[in-house]
Design an enzyme around this catalytic site. Sequence first.
Site, PDB file in Angstrom:
ATOM      1  N   HIS A 485     -29.640 -40.146  -1.345  1.00 25.37           N
ATOM      2  CA  HIS A 485     -30.348 -40.894  -2.394  1.00 25.37           C
ATOM      3  C   HIS A 485     -31.125 -42.070  -1.790  1.00 25.37           C
ATOM      4  O   HIS A 485     -32.325 -42.227  -2.015  1.00 25.37           O
ATOM      5  CB  HIS A 485     -29.309 -41.384  -3.412  1.00 25.37           C
ATOM      6  CG  HIS A 485     -29.874 -42.189  -4.547  1.00 25.37           C
ATOM      7  ND1 HIS A 485     -29.965 -41.687  -5.816  1.00 25.37           N
ATOM      8  CD2 HIS A 485     -30.367 -43.453  -4.597  1.00 25.37           C
ATOM      9  CE1 HIS A 485     -30.497 -42.617  -6.607  1.00 25.37           C
ATOM     10  NE2 HIS A 485     -30.741 -43.698  -5.889  1.00 25.37           N
ATOM     11  N   GLU A 486     -30.435 -42.878  -0.999  1.00 26.32           N
ATOM     12  CA  GLU A 486     -31.098 -44.048  -0.419  1.00 26.32           C
ATOM     13  C   GLU A 486     -32.170 -43.636   0.588  1.00 26.32           C
ATOM     14  O   GLU A 486     -33.201 -44.289   0.713  1.00 26.32           O
ATOM     15  CB  GLU A 486     -30.076 -44.999   0.218  1.00 26.32           C
ATOM     16  CG  GLU A 486     -29.015 -45.539  -0.760  1.00 26.32           C
ATOM     17  CD  GLU A 486     -29.586 -46.147  -2.033  1.00 26.32           C
ATOM     18  OE1 GLU A 486     -30.727 -46.622  -2.020  1.00 26.32           O
ATOM     19  OE2 GLU A 486     -28.872 -46.123  -3.061  1.00 26.32           O
ATOM     20  N   HIS A 489     -35.328 -43.107  -1.380  1.00 31.01           N
ATOM     21  CA  HIS A 489     -36.037 -44.368  -1.649  1.00 31.01           C
ATOM     22  C   HIS A 489     -36.760 -44.832  -0.380  1.00 31.01           C
ATOM     23  O   HIS A 489     -37.892 -45.298  -0.423  1.00 31.01           O
ATOM     24  CB  HIS A 489     -35.044 -45.464  -2.053  1.00 31.01           C
ATOM     25  CG  HIS A 489     -34.578 -45.388  -3.482  1.00 31.01           C
ATOM     26  ND1 HIS A 489     -35.434 -45.278  -4.552  1.00 31.01           N
ATOM     27  CD2 HIS A 489     -33.331 -45.425  -4.015  1.00 31.01           C
ATOM     28  CE1 HIS A 489     -34.734 -45.262  -5.685  1.00 31.01           C
ATOM     29  NE2 HIS A 489     -33.451 -45.344  -5.384  1.00 31.01           N
ATOM     30  N   HIS A 492     -39.906 -42.975   0.349  1.00 30.63           N
ATOM     31  CA  HIS A 492     -40.935 -43.415  -0.593  1.00 30.63           C
ATOM     32  C   HIS A 492     -41.670 -44.633  -0.015  1.00 30.63           C
ATOM     33  O   HIS A 492     -42.894 -44.724  -0.069  1.00 30.63           O
ATOM     34  CB  HIS A 492     -40.243 -43.769  -1.915  1.00 30.63           C
ATOM     35  CG  HIS A 492     -41.140 -43.759  -3.120  1.00 30.63           C
ATOM     36  ND1 HIS A 492     -40.755 -44.272  -4.317  1.00 30.63           N
ATOM     37  CD2 HIS A 492     -42.403 -43.304  -3.309  1.00 30.63           C
ATOM     38  CE1 HIS A 492     -41.739 -44.123  -5.198  1.00 30.63           C
ATOM     39  NE2 HIS A 492     -42.754 -43.542  -4.602  1.00 30.63           N
TER      40      HIS A 492
HETATM   41 ZN   LIG Z   1     -31.727 -45.370  -6.638  1.00 28.99          ZN
END
Ligand SMILES: [Zn+2]
Length: 697
Positions: A485-486, A489, A492
């Site tokens: 998940h991290e 990010h 991104h």
């Molecule tokens: Zn998040």
Amino acid sequence: MQNPFLTPTVLIPWSRLTSDRVLEAVQEGVRLGEKALAEIAALPPAARGVESVLMAFERATEPLDFAWNLINHLDGVDNSPALRDAIREALPLVSGFYARVRLDARLWEALRWVAESPEGQALTGVRRRFMDETLADFRESGADLPDEGKRRLEALEGELASITQTFSENVLDAMNQVELLIDDPARLDGLPESARAAALALARAKGLGTPTLPVWRFTLHMPSYLPVMKFSADEPLRRTLWEAMGAVGGVAPHDNTPLIGQILRLRHEKATLLGAAHFPDHILNRRMARRGEVALGFVNRLHERVKGAFVADVAELAAFKAELLNQPGVALQPWDVTYYSERLRQARYELDEEALRPYFPLDGVLNGLFALVERLFGLTVTPRETCCPRAGGPQVLGAIETWHPEVRYFELHDQRGRLLGAFYTDWHPRESKQGGAWMASLYTAEATSPGQRGPHVGLIAGNLTAPTDGGPALLTHREVETVAHELGHLLHHLTSDVEVRSFSGANVAWDFVELPSQIMENWCWQRASLDLIARHHETGEPLPQPLFDRLVAAHNFQAGINFMAQLAHGKLDLELHLGGRDWSPEELDLRLRELLDGWRVPTQTDAGFIVRRFTHLFAHPTGYASAYYSYKWAEVLDADAFTRFRDEGVLSPVVGREYLERVLSRGNSAPPEQLFRDFMGRDPDPDALLRRCGLSV
Ligand SMILES: [Zn+2]
């Protein structure tokens, strides 16, 4: 010497970022920002243009933005009393400065002048979007209001800040008052060893118990509360803690009931003062949902689709309890739901999460995820040597400085060998570090022309299981999802190719920002990608098929109940902000019971509502207010976007490159719905999430 906090740079000199330079950095950053903004405001009309006004405005606060970001980062990873004092002293300067910017009438006049000029009107692409959004920011902050309106807005903001602060303190104080002491080990039945050890440590920290006469202490803080609700076989223990939690925020002197109506009325007045029909419309105006009714419709429609599965899950759980206790027809109690869910899950899938850990050594997981990123996006991750003079270590020539010896540093290159960015990783708990897991940007490079820019810098951090006895850190599957998940990010941020710095990377609408992160979790559930990630730390074996099958089978266990719990929070949030301002404190529960009929697990004792301790909604002037639905909204987006990988190849480099080019690297350069359409060729399909959760009929 120049203050080291104030020089935006890729190679951050951690050893020089000391607490005694914080206040000076902020004072100087504010001075530089004020000077730059005053110069823009003072430009005569003939000198006003897109570069000299709009882009100069974008750059005016850069040193302060950089410094304040670094200071807050250090507060999260290397906290100390000296740093905390420095931040407390600097905070009013910073918040005062940022609040003044959007009420600066001369600056506003210069920006509007440029927007209406032929040059402004001719702008296209990301600069046009930046101009439009900047004007909207100013308007939403009250720039267009007459003086009287500005004064009223300021008063409203002040009141909101103070009442939400009281709400937050009430919750914290009420929670901290509760402690439950156990001295009979028989009452710990069912609790895993980690929870017992934590309870013992909580008691010792208070000077309670001895090695021969141990005491176990439980509190309402999640790491203490949740294991009890999930595992404790002692019903009175669960009930006592649950009742204490239910009372938080509802009992004098920490009663939040009257504050809820006050906050709702202040928010409504603020929204209408700024021209919106109500608070949800004000908040959502520039998010994907756009309007409160749309968000509420989204939540209500999902409820219709999920309620059948929800009712079935509840019936199954009640029957399981009755069977286990051999008490036909016995009803569920609110303190039962989590406990019997866990018992049922264990009975059904025999999934021992501990048995998965040996397949998830942290380094192996990271290397697997990096291999995945290379396969999908053609990006390579390379570690660099690090040193940590900040912690007293030697400065090593050619090595990268970090803020802690455990921190590692990597570079990210694209296929052509271009350095896209660099990042730090910081994975394990320590006292000076905040809880949770997060990604942060430390430096955003400015593009000189499309595709031409220096490297961005970011970090991913967490509080994952630490290594023990010289062995590797062995993670749970949930922790592996957190790392993925991290990393989403982070990609991104690091892959962002956006000309306007503040529109780069993860600076996107709130209901879109979790798409790039959540989509990465999907690869933790697919055999092909999990084989890259999961390798036994001693044998190198992939996850055995029976274990994998049980993991996947248990994934959607009681999805109806879990889905409904999040929907109910979203519904409560929106209904409160649409109509709750007119309810008296006495009728609050009655109204919520009516509105949420069919959204809550029916229990013999009424489960009550989270509303009086719902800090997401009421502990900040805005926070998650009117936006709790965003969690589910972003899940719809990620479940749907992942179907292209599922259908065209879980490791497909073609789909991966398209996703990189059309979504990931574009930051906030276009409206999120357009990015989504560019990748999927259509609008989001809400059914994708229901299908992934096994809830579509
Ligand atoms: Zn998040």
